[in-house]
Write a protein that holds these residues in place. Sequence first.
Motif, PDB file in Angstrom:
ATOM      1  N   ALA A   1       0.697  -1.287  -0.154  1.00 43.81           N
ATOM      2  CA  ALA A   1      -0.196   0.134  -0.096  1.00 43.81           C
ATOM      3  C   ALA A   1       0.715   1.348   0.020  1.00 43.81           C
ATOM      4  N   LEU A   2       1.940   1.300   0.814  1.00 41.95           N
ATOM      5  CA  LEU A   2       2.708   2.566   0.940  1.00 41.95           C
ATOM      6  C   LEU A   2       3.548   2.546  -0.640  1.00 41.95           C
ATOM      7  N   ALA A   3       3.931   1.344  -1.192  1.00 41.30           N
ATOM      8  CA  ALA A   3       4.863   1.763  -2.526  1.00 41.30           C
ATOM      9  C   ALA A   3       3.647   2.215  -3.698  1.00 41.30           C
ATOM     10  N   ALA A   4       2.434   1.560  -3.521  1.00 42.05           N
ATOM     11  CA  ALA A   4       1.719   1.854  -4.605  1.00 42.05           C
ATOM     12  C   ALA A   4       1.139   3.406  -4.460  1.00 42.05           C
ATOM     13  N   ALA A   5       1.407   4.195  -3.344  1.00 42.66           N
ATOM     14  CA  ALA A   5       1.163   5.386  -3.338  1.00 42.66           C
ATOM     15  C   ALA A   5       2.050   6.500  -4.040  1.00 42.66           C
ATOM     16  N   LEU A   6       3.267   5.813  -4.283  1.00 43.15           N
ATOM     17  CA  LEU A   6       4.362   6.807  -5.079  1.00 43.15           C
ATOM     18  C   LEU A   6       3.834   6.786  -6.581  1.00 43.15           C
ATOM     19  N   PRO A   7       4.051   8.001  -6.990  1.00 41.29           N
ATOM     20  CA  PRO A   7       3.940   8.213  -8.559  1.00 41.29           C
ATOM     21  C   PRO A   7       4.650   7.099  -9.561  1.00 41.29           C
ATOM     22  N   PRO A   8       4.177   6.556 -10.466  1.00 38.27           N
ATOM     23  CA  PRO A   8       5.008   5.619 -11.230  1.00 38.27           C
ATOM     24  C   PRO A   8       6.175   5.820 -11.700  1.00 38.27           C
ATOM     25  N   ALA A   9       6.340   7.109 -12.090  1.00 39.89           N
ATOM     26  CA  ALA A   9       7.966   7.412 -12.338  1.00 39.89           C
ATOM     27  C   ALA A   9       8.854   7.343 -11.282  1.00 39.89           C
ATOM     28  N   GLU A  10       8.413   7.619 -10.008  1.00 38.99           N
ATOM     29  CA  GLU A  10       9.338   7.440  -9.142  1.00 38.99           C
ATOM     30  C   GLU A  10       9.710   5.838  -8.534  1.00 38.99           C
ATOM     31  N   ARG A  11       8.508   5.091  -8.488  1.00 39.58           N
ATOM     32  CA  ARG A  11       8.724   3.564  -8.499  1.00 39.58           C
ATOM     33  C   ARG A  11       9.530   3.091  -9.597  1.00 39.58           C
ATOM     34  N   ALA A  12       9.417   3.636 -10.855  1.00 39.79           N
ATOM     35  CA  ALA A  12      10.244   3.106 -11.941  1.00 39.79           C
ATOM     36  C   ALA A  12      11.665   3.461 -12.026  1.00 39.79           C
ATOM     37  N   ALA A  13      11.963   4.421 -11.493  1.00 37.25           N
ATOM     38  CA  ALA A  13      13.394   5.142 -11.312  1.00 37.25           C
ATOM     39  C   ALA A  13      14.306   4.344 -10.107  1.00 37.25           C
ATOM     40  N   ARG A  14      13.767   4.080  -9.198  1.00 34.66           N
ATOM     41  CA  ARG A  14      14.462   3.434  -7.838  1.00 34.66           C
ATOM     42  C   ARG A  14      13.851   2.041  -7.200  1.00 34.66           C
ATOM     43  N   ALA A  15      14.583   1.375  -6.855  1.00 34.19           N
ATOM     44  CA  ALA A  15      13.960   0.296  -5.917  1.00 34.19           C
ATOM     45  C   ALA A  15      13.340   0.920  -4.768  1.00 34.19           C
ATOM     46  N   VAL A  16      12.168   0.621  -4.200  1.00 33.58           N
ATOM     47  CA  VAL A  16      11.414   0.983  -3.144  1.00 33.58           C
ATOM     48  C   VAL A  16      11.793   0.319  -1.777  1.00 33.58           C
ATOM     49  N   TRP A  17      11.995   0.717  -0.769  1.00 31.10           N
ATOM     50  CA  TRP A  17      12.174  -0.138   0.628  1.00 31.10           C
ATOM     51  C   TRP A  17      10.796   0.482   1.429  1.00 31.10           C
ATOM     52  N   SER A  18       9.983  -0.254   1.831  1.00 33.79           N
ATOM     53  CA  SER A  18       9.009   0.036   2.839  1.00 33.79           C
ATOM     54  C   SER A  18       9.825  -0.444   4.243  1.00 33.79           C
ATOM     55  N   VAL A  19       9.590   0.744   5.207  1.00 34.06           N
ATOM     56  CA  VAL A  19      10.315   0.559   6.538  1.00 34.06           C
ATOM     57  C   VAL A  19       9.278   1.012   7.515  1.00 34.06           C
ATOM     58  N   VAL A  20       8.829   0.229   8.265  1.00 38.16           N
ATOM     59  CA  VAL A  20       7.864   0.394   9.466  1.00 38.16           C
ATOM     60  C   VAL A  20       8.454   0.043  10.707  1.00 38.16           C
ATOM     61  N   ASP A  21       8.373   1.152  11.634  1.00 37.11           N
ATOM     62  CA  ASP A  21       8.833   0.975  12.923  1.00 37.11           C
ATOM     63  C   ASP A  21       8.071   0.074  13.584  1.00 37.11           C
ATOM     64  N   ASN A  22       8.841  -1.024  14.300  1.00 42.25           N
ATOM     65  CA  ASN A  22       8.080  -2.120  15.069  1.00 42.25           C
ATOM     66  C   ASN A  22       7.669  -1.981  16.252  1.00 42.25           C
ATOM     67  N   ARG A  23       8.159  -0.632  16.881  1.00 41.38           N
ATOM     68  CA  ARG A  23       8.136  -0.120  18.304  1.00 41.38           C
ATOM     69  C   ARG A  23       8.717  -0.867  19.325  1.00 41.38           C
ATOM     70  N   ARG A  24       9.901  -1.755  18.734  1.00 43.45           N
ATOM     71  CA  ARG A  24      10.590  -2.682  19.799  1.00 43.45           C
ATOM     72  C   ARG A  24      12.230  -2.377  19.090  1.00 43.45           C
ATOM     73  N   GLY A  25      12.330  -1.076  18.665  1.00 43.82           N
ATOM     74  CA  GLY A  25      13.704  -0.792  18.461  1.00 43.82           C
ATOM     75  C   GLY A  25      14.048  -1.328  17.226  1.00 43.82           C
ATOM     76  N   ARG A  26      13.245  -1.876  16.191  1.00 44.76           N
ATOM     77  CA  ARG A  26      13.759  -2.454  14.767  1.00 44.76           C
ATOM     78  C   ARG A  26      12.692  -1.845  14.017  1.00 44.76           C
ATOM     79  N   VAL A  27      12.951  -2.116  12.498  1.00 44.08           N
ATOM     80  CA  VAL A  27      12.230  -1.918  11.301  1.00 44.08           C
ATOM     81  C   VAL A  27      11.739  -3.012  10.891  1.00 44.08           C
ATOM     82  N   VAL A  28      10.575  -3.092  10.068  1.00 42.05           N
ATOM     83  CA  VAL A  28      10.028  -4.210   9.177  1.00 42.05           C
ATOM     84  C   VAL A  28      10.365  -3.750   7.828  1.00 42.05           C
ATOM     85  N   LEU A  29      11.153  -4.452   7.022  1.00 43.93           N
ATOM     86  CA  LEU A  29      11.484  -4.079   5.665  1.00 43.93           C
ATOM     87  C   LEU A  29      10.848  -4.903   4.532  1.00 43.93           C
TER      88      LEU A  29
END
Length: 225
Positions: free
Chosen positions: A98-126
């Motif tokens: 859902a996060l990646a799909a919100a990006l404009p298509p041109a931005e998604r096409a130009a770079r790889a996309v990383w979704s990083v979510v704070d898991n509230r335990r000092g780490r991120v979910v990638l």
Amino acid sequence: MWILALDASLSACSAALLADDAIRAGRSLAGERGHAATLPPMAQAVLAEAGVAATDLDAVAAVVGPGGFTGIRAALALAQGIALGAGLPVIGVTTGEALAAALPPAERAARAVWSVVDNRRGRVVLERFVSGAMAPEAPPVALDIADLPRPAGPIILVGDAAAAVAEALAAAGVEAVASRHRLPEAAAAARVAALRLAGRIPPLAARPLYVEPPAVRLPAAALPA
């Protein structure tokens, strides 16, 4: 194709109705609590604004995580209830999709996309997406920021941990840009669900996607002496 999408995976909740590749109605509200009470009238308002009933839909979609235990279950329970009453399929969408799909298509096409979510335990979910892709290249994984892999090229970051991860990667010499898309939106989730319903991306079960076991606190009376 009519799809009602619901999201309450992070610190906001939203509902949106997609028809013929266009969002016909949508609602959103910021806040980490009260999703179970907020989502049902929100979904009802979206359907009413578009002038459709649940039986007019082709599917119901819900963001299944990673994210907050209560919000994910609230969205899934509502989606399954609506779908059961109308005889519809329920489509799962990950938070990263859902996060990646919100990006404009041109931005998604130009770079790889990383979704990083704070898991509230000092780490991120990638969740990682190759450039132009709408589905992740692998299941999400929880990592310390210091243990994140080094990307092969420039990336764009989405999610509520995007700023922190961009800063850490920049310090390591990685070209990483934090986008403004920090929270998933039902409108973007609906677009992913449409691709999934059409068979253009792999299926995903409509059940909670937890990378780590939910943190549960026992009531004080239940704690051992």
